[in-house]
Design a protein around this motif. Structure first.
Motif, short mmCIF file in Angstrom:
data_model
loop_
_atom_site.label_atom_id
_atom_site.label_comp_id
_atom_site.label_asym_id
_atom_site.label_seq_id
_atom_site.Cartn_x
_atom_site.Cartn_y
_atom_site.Cartn_z
N LEU A 195 -6.32 -1.23 -0.19
CA LEU A 195 -5.64 -2.39 -0.77
C LEU A 195 -6.29 -3.68 -0.30
N ALA A 205 0.84 -1.20 0.00
CA ALA A 205 0.00 0.00 0.00
C ALA A 205 0.87 1.25 0.00
N SER A 240 -4.17 3.63 0.64
CA SER A 240 -4.34 3.25 2.03
C SER A 240 -4.34 1.73 2.18
N ARG A 241 -3.98 1.26 3.36
CA ARG A 241 -3.98 -0.18 3.65
C ARG A 241 -5.40 -0.72 3.53
#
Length: 205
Positions: free
Chosen positions: A56, A46, A52-53
């Protein structure tokens, strides 16, 4: 680009169309598999892709609706292209023929417009062939591609309206056009019959 900007990207096409669910599920699963084989965490990939995490994770699960620019960015951080994440494969033959059942539906709208990926040259960043169909009154809004990227068009039927910056051009059937796609752009059908066109994408590295 902030995480909030990228989370917004997950719904970039909402209301005017979206990436096909089967396409998203297939690409998401392959992103996850390649990330795992590369020994990358979700956070590491990411960060490399500038998203952003959370986004993803949703993409890997097939639960997000990102733009093609975002999918391409993730694929490139994995050392590949989004077209390579599809199950196209190569036979090793100098000539390959794929019938309509292999063409991948990538985008569609509630009004009935569609975008199919017809062919993609293996290992190439600039050889994708698409067939689009926009019904009357429908529009596709694209986000800016990487700098120096271009798209090429050939209109088969109807009339395609292209808009970029403050320029608006109508491309009739039988005509071709080139669009600098490193800026927001729009495809539209302002006519009263469907427009069908071929599109080739030339994304800059």
């Amino acid at each position: 680009m902030t995480a909030g900007d990228n989370d917004e990207d997950a719904g970039a096409l909402t209301g005017e169309g979206e990436l096909a669910r089967d396409f998203l599920a297939q690409v998401g699963a392959r992103i996850r598999a390649q990330r795992t084989s590369s020994s990358l965490t979700v956070q590491q990939l990411a960060d490399r892709a500038g998203i952003s995490r959370r986004l993803l994770t949703q993409i890997e699960l097939g639960q997000a609706n990102p733009s093609l620019v975002t999918v391409t960015r993730i694929a490139r951080r994995l050392g590949t292209e989004f077209t390579e994440l599809l199950d196209a494969g190569t036979s090793g033959s100098p000539i390959e023929v794929h019938d309509t059942g292999v063409h991948v539906l990538v985008w569609s709208s509630a009004a009935g417009s569609t975008a199919h990926l017809l062919e993609a040259a293996a290992g190439s960043r600039s050889a994708d062939l698409w067939r689009w169909r926009l019904v009357p009154g429908d529009t596709y809004r694209g986000r800016a591609d990487p700098a120096r990227s271009q798209e090429l068009f050939y209109v088969l039927t109807g009339a395609l309206t292209l808009t970029a910056d403050e320029q608006r051009v109508v491309v009739p059937a039988g005509a071709s056009s080139r669009l600098r796609s490193d800026r927001p752009y729009t495809y539209g059908n302002d006519g009263d019959v469907p427009v069908e066109f071929l599109r080739t994408v030339a994304l800059a590295p």
